[in-house]
Write an enzyme that holds these catalytic residues in place. Structure first.
Site, PDB file in Angstrom:
ATOM      1  N   LYS A 125      -2.134  93.787  12.902  1.00 47.48           N
ATOM      2  CA  LYS A 125      -2.234  93.297  11.524  1.00 47.48           C
ATOM      3  C   LYS A 125      -2.511  91.796  11.530  1.00 47.48           C
ATOM      4  O   LYS A 125      -2.266  91.124  12.548  1.00 47.48           O
ATOM      5  CB  LYS A 125      -0.929  93.606  10.779  1.00 47.48           C
ATOM      6  CG  LYS A 125       0.306  92.968  11.420  1.00 47.48           C
ATOM      7  CD  LYS A 125       1.591  93.654  10.972  1.00 47.48           C
ATOM      8  CE  LYS A 125       2.803  92.895  11.460  1.00 47.48           C
ATOM      9  NZ  LYS A 125       4.047  93.673  11.312  1.00 47.48           N
ATOM     10  N   ARG A 171      13.155  96.966   2.761  1.00 47.78           N
ATOM     11  CA  ARG A 171      11.758  96.742   2.390  1.00 47.78           C
ATOM     12  C   ARG A 171      11.213  98.064   1.875  1.00 47.78           C
ATOM     13  O   ARG A 171      11.633  98.495   0.807  1.00 47.78           O
ATOM     14  CB  ARG A 171      11.009  96.194   3.603  1.00 47.78           C
ATOM     15  CG  ARG A 171       9.737  95.464   3.273  1.00 47.78           C
ATOM     16  CD  ARG A 171       9.216  94.596   4.414  1.00 47.78           C
ATOM     17  NE  ARG A 171       8.831  95.377   5.596  1.00 47.78           N
ATOM     18  CZ  ARG A 171       8.337  94.835   6.720  1.00 47.78           C
ATOM     19  NH1 ARG A 171       8.165  93.517   6.790  1.00 47.78           N
ATOM     20  NH2 ARG A 171       8.003  95.577   7.750  1.00 47.78           N
ATOM     21  N   HIS A 191      12.541 100.468  10.483  1.00 47.72           N
ATOM     22  CA  HIS A 191      12.258  99.097  10.917  1.00 47.72           C
ATOM     23  C   HIS A 191      13.572  98.313  10.944  1.00 47.72           C
ATOM     24  O   HIS A 191      14.436  98.526  10.090  1.00 47.72           O
ATOM     25  CB  HIS A 191      11.260  98.448   9.952  1.00 47.72           C
ATOM     26  CG  HIS A 191      10.637  97.183  10.475  1.00 47.72           C
ATOM     27  ND1 HIS A 191      10.116  97.081  11.750  1.00 47.72           N
ATOM     28  CD2 HIS A 191      10.438  95.971   9.893  1.00 47.72           C
ATOM     29  CE1 HIS A 191       9.621  95.857  11.925  1.00 47.72           C
ATOM     30  NE2 HIS A 191       9.804  95.157  10.813  1.00 47.72           N
ATOM     31  N   ARG A 195       6.961  99.591  18.941  1.00 49.79           N
ATOM     32  CA  ARG A 195       5.965  98.869  18.148  1.00 49.79           C
ATOM     33  C   ARG A 195       6.128  97.362  18.287  1.00 49.79           C
ATOM     34  O   ARG A 195       6.278  96.656  17.287  1.00 49.79           O
ATOM     35  CB  ARG A 195       6.095  99.209  16.656  1.00 49.79           C
ATOM     36  CG  ARG A 195       6.134 100.675  16.263  1.00 49.79           C
ATOM     37  CD  ARG A 195       6.081 100.820  14.731  1.00 49.79           C
ATOM     38  NE  ARG A 195       7.128 100.073  14.048  1.00 49.79           N
ATOM     39  CZ  ARG A 195       8.262 100.596  13.585  1.00 49.79           C
ATOM     40  NH1 ARG A 195       8.502 101.890  13.705  1.00 49.79           N
ATOM     41  NH2 ARG A 195       9.153  99.828  12.989  1.00 49.79           N
ATOM     42  N   TYR A 247      -3.788  58.338   6.735  1.00 51.16           N
ATOM     43  CA  TYR A 247      -3.327  58.322   5.342  1.00 51.16           C
ATOM     44  C   TYR A 247      -1.856  57.932   5.247  1.00 51.16           C
ATOM     45  O   TYR A 247      -1.043  58.345   6.070  1.00 51.16           O
ATOM     46  CB  TYR A 247      -3.469  59.715   4.725  1.00 51.16           C
ATOM     47  CG  TYR A 247      -4.888  60.171   4.514  1.00 51.16           C
ATOM     48  CD1 TYR A 247      -5.760  59.452   3.698  1.00 51.16           C
ATOM     49  CD2 TYR A 247      -5.350  61.342   5.123  1.00 51.16           C
ATOM     50  CE1 TYR A 247      -7.071  59.897   3.495  1.00 51.16           C
ATOM     51  CE2 TYR A 247      -6.650  61.787   4.921  1.00 51.16           C
ATOM     52  CZ  TYR A 247      -7.505  61.053   4.102  1.00 51.16           C
ATOM     53  OH  TYR A 247      -8.779  61.489   3.902  1.00 51.16           O
ATOM     54  N   CYS A 290      -4.751  64.891   9.159  1.00 52.04           N
ATOM     55  CA  CYS A 290      -5.708  65.012   8.052  1.00 52.04           C
ATOM     56  C   CYS A 290      -6.213  66.455   7.968  1.00 52.04           C
ATOM     57  O   CYS A 290      -5.839  67.292   8.767  1.00 52.04           O
ATOM     58  CB  CYS A 290      -6.893  64.081   8.263  1.00 52.04           C
ATOM     59  SG  CYS A 290      -6.443  62.373   8.637  1.00 52.04           S
ATOM     60  N   MET A 291      -7.100  66.711   7.005  1.00 60.28           N
ATOM     61  CA  MET A 291      -7.615  68.074   6.850  1.00 60.28           C
ATOM     62  C   MET A 291      -8.397  68.525   8.080  1.00 60.28           C
ATOM     63  O   MET A 291      -8.223  69.647   8.552  1.00 60.28           O
ATOM     64  CB  MET A 291      -8.510  68.145   5.604  1.00 60.28           C
ATOM     65  CG  MET A 291      -9.017  69.558   5.338  1.00 60.28           C
ATOM     66  SD  MET A 291     -10.136  69.668   3.940  1.00 60.28           S
ATOM     67  CE  MET A 291      -9.022  69.503   2.561  1.00 60.28           C
ATOM     68  N   ASP A 292      -9.241  67.641   8.597  1.00 61.96           N
ATOM     69  CA  ASP A 292     -10.149  68.039   9.680  1.00 61.96           C
ATOM     70  C   ASP A 292      -9.945  67.267  10.971  1.00 61.96           C
ATOM     71  O   ASP A 292     -10.645  67.519  11.952  1.00 61.96           O
ATOM     72  CB  ASP A 292     -11.602  67.840   9.242  1.00 61.96           C
ATOM     73  CG  ASP A 292     -11.849  68.425   7.877  1.00 61.96           C
ATOM     74  OD1 ASP A 292     -11.621  69.629   7.714  1.00 61.96           O
ATOM     75  OD2 ASP A 292     -12.234  67.668   6.959  1.00 61.96           O
TER      76      ASP A 292
HETATM   77  C1  LIG Z   1       5.030  93.696  12.154  1.00 63.96           C
HETATM   78  C2  LIG Z   1       5.768  94.935  12.409  1.00 63.96           C
HETATM   79  C3  LIG Z   1       6.189  95.271  13.710  1.00 63.96           C
HETATM   80  C4  LIG Z   1       6.090  94.295  14.877  1.00 63.96           C
HETATM   81  O1  LIG Z   1       7.065  93.295  14.729  1.00 63.96           O
HETATM   82  P1  LIG Z   1       7.312  92.205  15.860  1.00 63.96           P
HETATM   83  O2  LIG Z   1       8.477  91.441  15.390  1.00 63.96           O
HETATM   84  O3  LIG Z   1       6.076  91.380  15.939  1.00 63.96           O
HETATM   85  O4  LIG Z   1       7.570  92.946  17.124  1.00 63.96           O
HETATM   86  C5  LIG Z   1       6.742  96.525  13.913  1.00 63.96           C
HETATM   87  N1  LIG Z   1       6.907  97.386  12.879  1.00 63.96           N
HETATM   88  C6  LIG Z   1       6.558  97.084  11.610  1.00 63.96           C
HETATM   89  C7  LIG Z   1       6.786  98.061  10.528  1.00 63.96           C
HETATM   90  C8  LIG Z   1       5.993  95.841  11.321  1.00 63.96           C
HETATM   91  O5  LIG Z   1       5.658  95.527  10.078  1.00 63.96           O
END
Ligand SMILES: *Cc1c(COP(=O)(O)O)cnc(C)c1O
Length: 378
Positions: A33, A131, A160, A219, A264, A319-321
């Site tokens: 992601k 969540r 999660h 994951r 700046y 700065c920005m750049d």
């Molecule tokens: C982003 C995410 C992960 C991975 O999390 P990390 O902290 O980067 O290991 C696993 N499961 C879900 C649902 C997530 O949104």
């Protein structure tokens, strides 16, 4: 190509995957992601799949579509909940949604039926993250609802974890509690004669600290990108290697006099005569402006075949750049010399994150699209 670039060490990704595989012995789902946490998801996805990763995960439907357009055929989990109007695209891209409420499940079912398809769905149970996901006591009812549908299959069951990366006693207890709730919800699904599919819960923290949370698939995200949580001794608890190195060059060098100000707001004044280098990298590239006067830029020098890195302080407001570095009056640095902002021979993004009171995810994610990604050791 511009001098400012994010060098991505793909060999480190392969090593990190091997380490997680060796440790857990399970299937691996790699979250890609947010453009693979800022690393660029096509190259990361391809390398990860080559290295044997079984699943990928995205947050948005568009991310999944882009992976498909890039030729990725592996299973892709969809972590976040799309708009109802995005469901047809989700189905067309063959994504596997995480769903934990009747309304979403109904919508997926009716669009799948309309398309004449069967969607593999993962039931998401909220065991304490707060969540998305159903309440544990609703898990078996929803699992039944999915299992009996002609247009859905229960491909997996997931939760999660909120504090799995912490080694504080109360956080360890909270994670144990979440896993216990998860296991009993799975039992309630099995008790109805329903196969829960692939069971998965472990993010980076649980891969590192909770072997009772690995189940059929893990994951880990940030761990595979090379940042491990700290163990009780304050050191990284796994020997992963950061993938991202942010590099640039000195595009201008000038002598300034004691008392001259730089940038700046005149937040930096030369305490003595010195040399100031300008680097073509700023907050628009993702270098946090809060690091102004508070980070060392590493100047790379070739010395008898070896590369040496010398840390020199940022001078003045970012700065920005562009940003400026105090090279010191005796510096031998030359125009176009390479500098490293983080990673490689310099402290990694996790160290930068701690300096700012944030997490490495935020540092790598915000390296802007304007910064080319250069993949090495693919
Ligand atoms: C982003 C995410 C992960 C991975 O999390 P990390 O902290 O980067 O290991 C696993 N499961 C879900 C649902 C997530 O949104």
């Amino acid at each position: 190509m511009r001098a400012t670039r994010a060098i991505i060490h793909l060999d480190h990704l392969r090593d990190n995957i091997a380490l997680v595989r060796e440790k857990t012995g399970t299937r691996i789902c790699m979250p890609v992601k947010a453009d693979a946490y800022g690393h660029g998801y096509l190259a990361i996805a391809k390398t990860a799949l080559d290295a044997g990763v079984e699943y990928l995960a995205t947050a948005t439907v568009r991310e999944g579509e882009e992976l498909r357009e890039g030729g990725i055929t592996a299973p892709i989990l969809l972590f976040s909940i799309p708009l109802p109007t995005e469901i047809d695209s989700l189905i067309a891209a063959g994504l596997e949604p995480l769903a934990g409420d009747g309304e979403y499940i109904d919508a997926l079912e009716s669009r799948a039926a309309g398309a004449g398809k069967k969607i593999p769905l993962h039931l998401k149970i909220d065991t304490g993250m707060g969540r998305i996901g159903c309440r544990p006591e609703d898990a078996s009812r929803l699992a039944f609802r999915i299992a009996e549908s002609k247009s859905l299959t229960l491909a997996g069951t997931a939760t999660h974890l909120a504090v799995s990366d912490s080694t504080k006693t109360e956080d360890i207890a909270y994670t144990k509690k979440q896993l216990e709730i998860f296991r009993s919800a799975i039992e309630s699904i099995r008790a109805m004669g329903i196969n829960p599919g692939i069971i998965h819960a472990a993010n980076t923290g649980a891969v590192t600290f909770h072997n009772d949370g690995w189940f059929d698939m893990v994951r880990p995200g940030i761990l595979l990108y090379g940042y491990a949580p700290e163990g009780p001794d304050g050191n990284p608890a796994m020997a992963v290697k950061p993938l991202m190195e942010l590099a640039s060059c000195l595009s201008y060098i000038k002598a300034v006099k004691k008392g001259d100000s730089v940038s700046y707001g005149r937040a930096w004044t030369a305490g003595e005569d010195t040399l100031i280098g300008t680097i073509p990298l700023g907050y628009a590239d993702g270098l946090p402006r809060l690091l102004s006067n508070n980070w060392q830029i590493h100047i790379m020098k070739e010395k008898s075949g070896e590369t040496e890195a010398e840390g020199r302080p940022l001078a003045g407001t970012i700065c920005m750049d562009e940003c400026m570095v105090d090279l010191g009056k005796d510096s031998t640095a030359r125009r176009w010399d390479t500098v490293t902002i983080f990673g490689g021979a310099a402290p990694h993004a996790g160290v930068m994150a701690s300096r700012l009171g944030t997490i490495p995810y935020e540092i790598t994610c915000q390296i802007n699209k304007r910064v080319p990604r250069v993949y090495i050791n693919g």
